[in-house]
Motif scaffolding. Structure first.
Motif, PDB file in Angstrom:
ATOM      1  N   ASP A  29     -50.113   6.104  11.038  1.00 48.00           N
ATOM      2  CA  ASP A  29     -48.772   5.585  10.062  1.00 48.00           C
ATOM      3  C   ASP A  29     -47.934   4.910  11.182  1.00 48.00           C
ATOM      4  OD1 ASP A  29     -49.891   7.185   8.129  1.00 48.00           O
ATOM      5  OD2 ASP A  29     -48.852   8.925   8.637  1.00 48.00           O
ATOM      6  N   PRO A  45     -48.056  -0.167  10.635  1.00 46.29           N
ATOM      7  CA  PRO A  45     -48.171  -0.665   9.211  1.00 46.29           C
ATOM      8  C   PRO A  45     -48.843  -2.005   9.081  1.00 46.29           C
ATOM      9  CG  PRO A  45     -45.827  -0.790   9.912  1.00 46.29           C
ATOM     10  CD  PRO A  45     -46.404  -0.068  10.839  1.00 46.29           C
ATOM     11  N   THR A  93     -41.834  12.382   1.747  1.00 49.49           N
ATOM     12  CA  THR A  93     -41.049  11.709   2.467  1.00 49.49           C
ATOM     13  C   THR A  93     -40.819  12.311   3.818  1.00 49.49           C
ATOM     14  OG1 THR A  93     -39.590  11.271   0.194  1.00 49.49           O
ATOM     15  CG2 THR A  93     -38.081  11.410   2.322  1.00 49.49           C
ATOM     16  N   ARG A 104     -36.527   7.023  12.206  1.00 47.31           N
ATOM     17  CA  ARG A 104     -37.591   6.470  11.224  1.00 47.31           C
ATOM     18  C   ARG A 104     -37.615   7.323   9.994  1.00 47.31           C
ATOM     19  NH1 ARG A 104     -43.300   6.022  13.672  1.00 47.31           N
ATOM     20  NH2 ARG A 104     -42.501   4.157  14.572  1.00 47.31           N
ATOM     21  N   GLU A 133     -39.415   7.110   6.051  1.00 44.95           N
ATOM     22  CA  GLU A 133     -40.560   6.701   5.263  1.00 44.95           C
ATOM     23  C   GLU A 133     -40.853   7.769   4.050  1.00 44.95           C
ATOM     24  OE1 GLU A 133     -43.864   6.639   7.963  1.00 44.95           O
ATOM     25  OE2 GLU A 133     -43.264   8.425   8.811  1.00 44.95           O
ATOM     26  N   HIS A 134     -41.433   6.921   3.078  1.00 48.93           N
ATOM     27  CA  HIS A 134     -41.656   7.492   1.755  1.00 48.93           C
ATOM     28  C   HIS A 134     -42.870   6.760   1.193  1.00 48.93           C
ATOM     29  CE1 HIS A 134     -41.023   9.648  -2.085  1.00 48.93           C
ATOM     30  NE2 HIS A 134     -41.115   8.490  -2.652  1.00 48.93           N
ATOM     31  N   ASP A 135     -43.806   7.871   0.613  1.00 47.80           N
ATOM     32  CA  ASP A 135     -44.849   7.413  -0.043  1.00 47.80           C
ATOM     33  C   ASP A 135     -44.961   6.993  -1.556  1.00 47.80           C
ATOM     34  OD1 ASP A 135     -46.357   7.424   2.432  1.00 47.80           O
ATOM     35  OD2 ASP A 135     -46.947   9.418   2.106  1.00 47.80           O
ATOM     36  N   THR A 178     -46.592   2.697   0.977  1.00 46.22           N
ATOM     37  CA  THR A 178     -45.573   3.321   1.843  1.00 46.22           C
ATOM     38  C   THR A 178     -44.463   2.527   2.088  1.00 46.22           C
ATOM     39  OG1 THR A 178     -47.145   4.780   2.784  1.00 46.22           O
ATOM     40  CG2 THR A 178     -45.186   4.756   4.030  1.00 46.22           C
ATOM     41  N   ARG A 191     -41.421   1.932   4.738  1.00 45.68           N
ATOM     42  CA  ARG A 191     -40.706   2.754   6.163  1.00 45.68           C
ATOM     43  C   ARG A 191     -39.731   2.025   6.507  1.00 45.68           C
ATOM     44  NH1 ARG A 191     -44.637   3.361  11.432  1.00 45.68           N
ATOM     45  NH2 ARG A 191     -43.626   1.178  11.735  1.00 45.68           N
ATOM     46  N   ASN A 192     -38.658   2.434   7.166  1.00 42.80           N
ATOM     47  CA  ASN A 192     -37.662   1.621   8.002  1.00 42.80           C
ATOM     48  C   ASN A 192     -37.801   2.269   9.327  1.00 42.80           C
ATOM     49  OD1 ASN A 192     -34.533   1.755   8.843  1.00 42.80           O
ATOM     50  ND2 ASN A 192     -35.079  -0.178   7.899  1.00 42.80           N
ATOM     51  N   THR A 193     -37.620   1.617  10.419  1.00 43.87           N
ATOM     52  CA  THR A 193     -37.297   2.100  11.897  1.00 43.87           C
ATOM     53  C   THR A 193     -36.267   1.433  12.221  1.00 43.87           C
ATOM     54  OG1 THR A 193     -39.795   2.290  12.120  1.00 43.87           O
ATOM     55  CG2 THR A 193     -38.561   2.022  14.129  1.00 43.87           C
ATOM     56  N   THR A 235     -38.257  -3.124   8.411  1.00 38.40           N
ATOM     57  CA  THR A 235     -38.442  -2.414   7.109  1.00 38.40           C
ATOM     58  C   THR A 235     -39.895  -2.856   6.814  1.00 38.40           C
ATOM     59  OG1 THR A 235     -36.342  -2.534   6.305  1.00 38.40           O
ATOM     60  CG2 THR A 235     -37.934  -2.063   4.830  1.00 38.40           C
TER      61      THR A 235
END
Length: 821
Positions: A55, A58, A241, A318, A320-322, A327, A329-331, A392
């Motif tokens: 995961d 990405p 989430t 981080r 993330e949401h599926d 998905t 995701r923000n880091t 993102t």
């Protein structure tokens, strides 16, 4: 592209906001680590890249066998089995990677070369650029991914030869833990711990720690000490989430190794023609007829002057949401890296090692011309690097008209800042030649054969002063500050046209604005800034004869804009930092690289063994060349052709392998021009003329033509493991120099005198062998013994252009007790 030069009367307070991150998912040749509780067991290594897709990556839009790139992954098990404790240790098990040394403006720290190109600024942690110069640990590392070839599409600016992505250990949805303690020769002591606690059905906490303390086997005086900790927490495990927070801290304290000087300079090298010069090691006779022995343990530094301290702090958040098969995701990551050191460089440039032909007539202190001395040049630096990053990513799968897509799109924003200065020392740098009675008396010069690291060196106001003074930082007027702001958007797609044919595409646009700020005087400031727009892309086509094999071809680009490293590495394309060179700004442009690659892959034995082969060519067609003090051109050209073989995984149950072979034909096709000065004749002024660079046609520095690594581990009787590593690297060249000269007549006619000597500074090739044995005493307790450099081979692990090369540690043997719970 825009440029800007600014002066102001005083220093301005600088505030910037922004962020940047990249999470390259290097999906090829992955050797996936076993579950943490199995690290000390006999379990086979798994290699199914799709099933074990991370995961954290990405941009990993295809499984291993369907990705048209040359990529190797080092997992935690291989890192542990080889006894690697630093990033450099781990990367030595990968063929085709060499290491450069620190010299001059290049700071001390990890400096790997991939396919002949300096990748010091292309190291990432969890996909985020880790720009600050440092020597990285592995205690909190889950795996290390190495991408080869032009890679700006994945990693952003730079990445001409490839990138290195370090994947961190993160919380898991179960309880486990381990502690280990090691002790060995050269007072080797190391303790590590890894604890993962499931604190609820949806949350887990994990923390890793390390304490390391050792001398260096086979080297006098040198020692290294460090400690680190990395806690992390994840909420929402097993749910759509998830939130993750991670903190990483590492402190190091060491006496840095100064290596051994080269034997000769261009001026005093005996003989004519092509002269290959190696560092002094073993029996050596000076120009004055003095014969002695330079042992591999010889250390030219000073215990009471030299030091190196670093601090690294990183915070990552981080979310993330599926959304079904997609998905979001923000880091976000903040990094602060600080380094300060005084590092003795055993300098050969003044001819003191072999000896000089004559006394300098301007020297009244009694020059030593017979040789047998080394100048203790001091390279110094203090500085810090800060970065605020945000990335993102939206990734998943989709189908359009019966065609399957595995895609990833994202944005990056980054603010980076570096600041650096030096320490003020009087080291004899104003005396020429460097070694005479006065500099020897002040311990700025020492014996080639019997240096004493305990010499009572003290600092003076100047080389000619008798007044002592403390070592202090350089004034603000000597400091340099750099800023970088990046805005980027990218996208990747693995398109399955039919099951046997897959098209892999990627593109990235970066807007990179950077500035260099210096203070020419106490009251004025020079600021030079520039903005570059970079577009890079990659494309690959995969043909699958069977489900477990593939043939591929790929093309990729990279771009290195001016000030890409912000001063945190060898900056071949730097911004001007003085008023005199500010006119360079309009001449600058990004250096560009392109790579072509053809390869084949196979996943065998139920996806347990993965094989790969690739042939490639990488080109830089517009390398920056300094023509004269007022002119630069982008006319340089380098080319690397080669092939690689890789194998990783399980041959038979309980028998694993990792390694490969790399062949690199690396050439400087056009090194540009160099300047020669024809001295004045009578009333005729001196003339500057241009000649082809001595580098043209030579092998690219820091590149081994042949390299091989092989690591294997065999489990016997279910409890005993035996393994080892073999490493071969052929000769590496550091740099070249010749003695062409120019003369002119009274009429102004210039004649170029051809070279009678061409120096090739290099370090010889070597074989190194390591061994390992471990025994499971119980299900949870095991003991292991690692022997590194088993034959106690004296070899050079780092090569630089001039002055010196770094010598590797001798035989290091340590035992480890591992306890799992």
């Amino acid at each position: 592209m825009t440029n800007h030069v600014q002066r102001s009367g005083t220093f301005l307070a600088l505030t910037c906001v922004g962020a940047f991150a990249t999470a390259p998912a290097y999906a090829e040749d992955k050797v996936v680590a076993p579950e943490p509780q199995q690290v000390h067991g006999a379990d086979d290594i798994l290699v199914n890249g799709e099933r074990m897709r991370r995961d954290a990556d990405p941009k990993d839009v295809a499984p291993i066998v369907n990705t048209p790139r040359s990529i190797v992954e080092l997992n935690a098990q291989t890192i542990e089995q080889t006894g690697s404790v630093t990033l450099q240790d781990a990367l030595r098990t990968v063929p085709g990677i060499t290491f450069g040394a620190a010299e001059g403006g290049n700071p001390v720290g990890d400096r790997p070369f991939i396919r002949g190109f300096d990748s010091q600024g292309s190291i990432y942690v969890d996909g985020v650029r880790d720009l600050g110069s440092q020597s990285r640990e592995v205690f909190a590392v889950d795996s290390i991914q190495i991408v080869r070839g032009s890679d700006s599409t994945l990693g952003g600016r730079g990445s001409a030869g490839g990138t290195i992505n370090i994947i961190s250990k993160l919380p898991q949805a179960r309880d486990f833990g381990s502690v280990s303690g090691s002790y060995g020769n050269a007072d080797f002591k190391r303790f590590t711990g890894d604890l993962n606690l499931r604190i609820s059905d949806m949350a887990a906490f994990r923390v890793e720690g390390v304490y390391h303390d050792q001398d260096v086997a086979g080297r006098d005086a040198i020692w290294s000490r460090r400690w680190g900790v990395s806690p992390s927490v994840t909420i929402g495990l097993g749910t759509p989430t998830r939130l993750t927070a991670l903190y990483y801290h590492l402190e190091t304290d060491e006496l840095p190794d100064s290596g051994l000087p080269y034997r000769y300079t261009l001026a005093n090298a005996p003989g004519t023609g092509n002269i290959r010069v190696e560092p002094v090691l073993g029996r050596f006779t000076t120009r004055g007829g003095v014969t002695g022995n330079v042992d591999r343990s010889t250390f030219y530094g000073l215990r009471n002057r030299d030091f190196r301290k670093t601090n690294t702090d990183q915070v990552m958040f981080r979310a993330e949401h599926d959304f079904g098969g997609v998905t979001l995701r923000n880091t976000a990551r903040f990094t602060d890296t600080r380094q300060r050191y005084i590092f003795t460089q055993p300098d050969d440039s003044q001819g003191n090692v072999y000896g000089n032909a004559a006394v300098n007539p301007n020297d009244s202190a009694g020059s030593i011309t017979s040789g047998g001395y080394v100048w203790r040049r001091a390279n110094t630096r203090w500085g810090y690097t800060q970065g605020l990053i945000d990335q993102t990513d939206l990734y998943g799968t989709a189908e359009t008209g019966g065609i399957q897509h595995s895609f990833s799109v994202g944005t990056e924003f980054a603010w980076e800042k570096t600041r650096r200065g030096t320490y003020l020392l009087a080291t004899g740098s104003t005396v020429s030649p460097r070694c005479n009675a006065a500099t020897i008396a002040r311990y700025n010069c020492t014996s080639l054969f019997t240096p004493n690291p305990n010499d009572p060196w003290v600092n003076y106001v100047s080389d000619s002063s008798a007044v002592t003074t403390p070592i202090v930082r350089s004034p603000v007027t000597a400091e340099t500050q750099n800023h970088g702001i990046t805005q980027a958007v990218y996208g990747f797609d693995s398109i399955t046209i039919v099951p046997q044919l897959i098209l892999n595409l990627g593109a990235r646009y970066d807007r990179f604005k950077s500035s260099a700020i210096t203070a020419p005087t106490a009251t004025t400031q020079l600021k030079v800034s520039r903005t570059d727009s970079l577009f890079n892309w990659q494309a690959g086509l995969v043909f699958k004869p069977t489900a477990q094999t593939s043939l591929y071809g790929s093309y990729a680009t990279s771009a290195t804009p001016p000030n890409s490293l912000l001063g945190e590495g060898r900056e071949d394309n730097a911004l001007p930092t003085t008023a005199a060179t500010a006119n360079f700004l309009d001449q600058l442009k990004p250096q560009k690289t392109r790579s072509y690659e053809l390869g084949a892959k196979a996943s065998l034995i139920n996806d347990g063994l993965q094989l790969g082969a690739a042939v490639f060519q990488t080109e830089i067609s517009n390398t920056r060349v300094q023509v004269d003090p007022n002119t630069i051109q982008f006319i340089g050209e380098s080319r690397i052709r080669g092939f690689e073989l890789n194998a990783s995984g399980t041959i038979l149950p309980g028998w694993t392998v990792f390694g490969g072979y790399s062949y690199l034909d690396a050439r400087i096709i056009d090194g540009g021009t160099s300047t020669l000065t024809a001295p004045a004749v009578g009333a005729r002024a001196a003339q500057v003329v241009y000649v082809p660079s001595v580098n043209t046609g030579k092998r690219l520095p820091q590149t081994a033509r042949n390299s091989f690594t092989g690591t294997t581990n065999v489990t016997l009787f279910g409890r005993l493991q035996l393994g080892g590593t073999a490493i071969y690297q052929s000769r590496v060249y550091g740099g070249y120099q010749d003695n062409r000269s120019a003369v002119q007549t009274a009429a102004g006619v210039v004649t170029i005198n051809p070279a009678t000597k061409v120096l090739y500074r290099s370090t010889p090739g070597y074989w190194r062998f390591d061994a390992r044995a471990s025994l499971d005493l119980t299900q949870n307790v095991s003991v292991a013994v690692n022997a590194q450099n088993l034959t106690d081979k004296a070899y050079f692990s780092q090569t630089f252009t001039t002055h010196y090369a770094g010598i590797a540690a001798g035989r290091t043997v340590f035992g480890t007790v591992n306890v799992k719970f």
